[in-house]
Scaffold this active site. Structure first.
Site, PDB file in Angstrom:
ATOM      1  N   SER A  67     -25.936  69.668 -57.594  1.00  0.00           N
ATOM      2  CA  SER A  67     -26.158  70.986 -58.179  1.00  0.00           C
ATOM      3  C   SER A  67     -25.180  72.019 -57.616  1.00  0.00           C
ATOM      4  O   SER A  67     -25.116  73.131 -58.099  1.00  0.00           O
ATOM      5  CB  SER A  67     -27.600  71.440 -57.921  1.00  0.00           C
ATOM      6  N   SER A  82     -32.930  71.340 -57.295  1.00  0.00           N
ATOM      7  CA  SER A  82     -32.983  72.303 -56.195  1.00  0.00           C
ATOM      8  C   SER A  82     -31.582  72.559 -55.656  1.00  0.00           C
ATOM      9  O   SER A  82     -30.652  71.793 -55.891  1.00  0.00           O
ATOM     10  CB  SER A  82     -33.887  71.775 -55.089  1.00  0.00           C
ATOM     11  N   LYS A  83     -31.487  73.668 -54.917  1.00  0.00           N
ATOM     12  CA  LYS A  83     -30.192  74.034 -54.351  1.00  0.00           C
ATOM     13  C   LYS A  83     -29.728  72.978 -53.360  1.00  0.00           C
ATOM     14  O   LYS A  83     -28.560  72.877 -53.050  1.00  0.00           O
ATOM     15  CB  LYS A  83     -30.303  75.386 -53.644  1.00  0.00           C
ATOM     16  N   ARG A  84     -30.694  72.201 -52.846  1.00  0.00           N
ATOM     17  CA  ARG A  84     -30.324  71.209 -51.828  1.00  0.00           C
ATOM     18  C   ARG A  84     -29.722  69.945 -52.438  1.00  0.00           C
ATOM     19  O   ARG A  84     -29.086  69.168 -51.741  1.00  0.00           O
ATOM     20  CB  ARG A  84     -31.541  70.860 -50.966  1.00  0.00           C
ATOM     21  N   GLU A  85     -29.922  69.716 -53.723  1.00  0.00           N
ATOM     22  CA  GLU A  85     -29.343  68.511 -54.327  1.00  0.00           C
ATOM     23  C   GLU A  85     -27.845  68.690 -54.452  1.00  0.00           C
ATOM     24  O   GLU A  85     -27.382  69.671 -55.026  1.00  0.00           O
ATOM     25  CB  GLU A  85     -29.959  68.273 -55.706  1.00  0.00           C
TER      26      GLU A  85
END
Ligand code: GLU
Length: 433
Positions: free
Chosen positions: A243, A237-240
């Site tokens: 990433s 996810s974009k939150r990790e």
């Protein structure tokens, strides 16, 4: 023409960067242009300054665009083409309110069926449309037949008309939706091939439909990249944090290593360590695996180390923000660390004030004193023997003290291998303790 079309709505994700790199590589192979198109039509989600971050990141990765567009500047064309679709009866105005649509969606949900627009406004006559002063969106009419395209990674894909649905092309505020703006711009910019994430697979038949409805018959090729999974096998996810390209760069990964890793991921490559120029020689999108690739930070770390080893002194000096003379020392310290800050820290320990454990204080002083008297030998053995003679020290007392004096550490690389790399600065190094 090839393009990378990021939305300035957040930090650049490795998936976006991967698409940017692949489009760039293929554009170079085909000797075609490369457009950077900032897709900024969704005003509510745009974040100020993200366009600049995207440009900065691409520059760091050696990705040069031939043309830069801001999609919002194309608004007048989006409106003109939407108008043409209305006139040609390929699209229609829809006056259904948000509340009405929400109630229909809820009903479909309660009945356990997929929601589709029910065609209410498609049935309105021209007079009924003209008589209405209510705000409206513009929706596409469904195709009369299934839409097909051949994806260069996924193979042939077929979409039935009901799955394409009466999707919205212009919002109530007269701005285009993503699918509409993207489809029109790809047409106006003469894009020939699109590589993007597989989250866009179901958008492709919609974008093709819009262009077909406008009578545009150039066939745009597509390749949709499988998603990148995290270590747990879930969509990254974009939150990790791993990433985020910015996070990786800030952590001390080199752009060339990140690029190498993203090209290697889920791909068949002739070697494991390579540069962008190498990849341009052999990259083939058809070698990208259909199945999702797993992001492995350990592998990226190992690749980072290899790129530090092959980087020129000039490049290392830029990346590490250190004098060019430290190139060999930086490469040498890849045996102790893989990321820029880890290696920088080891080197700065050598050149900064040392913390001497009390049990070695006396020996360190003796060695330091002796070094100020001896000449600097080319060879570590001579240097060491001379110091041992002058200080009368041997064994652990000598070697540990010398190690601490030179590196501020009790463990580390072979001193005989380190010595040639720092000998010219020895007097300066030992003065800092
Ligand atoms: N703005 C879209 C995105 O960032 C572009 C997708 C595309 O390449 O068409 O996901």
């Amino acid at each position: 023409m090839y393009r990378f079309a990021p939305s300035p709505t957040g930090d650049m994700h490795i998936g976006n960067l991967r698409a940017a790199i692949f489009n760039y590589i293929v554009a170079k192979q085909k000797n075609e242009g490369y457009i950077l198109r900032i897709e900024d039509t969704d005003k509510e989600r745009n974040i100020d300054g993200k366009d600049e971050d995207i440009k900065e990141i691409l520059i760091k990765f050696g990705i040069k665009w031939d043309k830069l567009y801001y999609q919002s500047k194309n608004l007048k064309f989006h409106r003109e083409f939407a108008n043409k679709l209305l006139i040609d009866k390929k699209a229609f105005c829809c006056f259904c309110t948000e509340e009405e649509l929400a109630a229909k969606k809820q009903k479909a949900k309660d009945e356990g069926v997929a929601y589709r627009y029910d065609g209410t406004c498609e049935k309105l006559s021209d007079m009924e449309v003209l008589d209405t002063t209510k705000p409206f969106v513009i929706r596409m009419k469904k195709p009369s037949h299934a839409m097909k395209f051949t994806d260069d990674i996924k193979g042939e894909l077929v979409f039935e008309p009901e799955n394409i649905d009466n999707f919205v092309i212009m919002r109530r505020d007269k701005t285009p939706t993503y699918n509409f703006a993207c489809s029109i711009d790809d047409m106006l910019m003469d894009v020939s091939y699109v590589i993007r994430g597989e989250d866009h697979v179901s958008n492709t038949p919609k974008q093709d439909l819009i262009r077909q409805a406008l009578g545009y018959d150039k066939k745009i090729g597509y390749a949709h990249l499988p998603i990148i999974l995290n270590q747990e096998g879930k969509k990254m996810s974009k939150r990790e944090k791993d990433s985020s390209v910015k996070f990786l760069l800030d952590s001390g990964y080199l752009p060339e290593a990140i690029l190498n890793y993203l090209v290697l991921l889920g791909n068949k490559t002739p070697c494991e360590i390579f540069t962008l120029d190498d990849a341009i020689k052999w990259f083939d999108i058809k070698n990208i695996s259909k199945s999702p690739a797993k992001f492995d930070i350990e592998k990226l770390t190992q690749i980072n180390r290899e790129h530090i080893k092959i980087a020129s002194n000039k490049r290392l000096s830029e990346l590490f923000e250190m004098d060019i003379k430290f190139g060999d020392l930086i490469r040498f310290y890849t045996q102790e660390g893989s990321l820029i800050p880890e290696i920088k820290n080891k080197i700065s320990q050598i050149y900064s004030k040392k913390t001497i454990p009390s049990e070695y204080k006396e020996y360190v002083d003796l060695i330091k004193n002796a070094i100020s008297k001896v000449e600097i030998y080319e060879n570590f053995n001579e240097f060491k023997q001379n110091l041992m003679k002058l200080t009368n020290l041997k064994g652990k007392n000598f070697f540990m003290s010398l190690r601490i004096l030179l590196t501020n550490q009790t463990h580390g690389p072979e001193l005989s291998e380190l010595y040639p790399l720092i000998k010219d600065d020895i007097k300066e190094i030992v003065s800092k303790c």
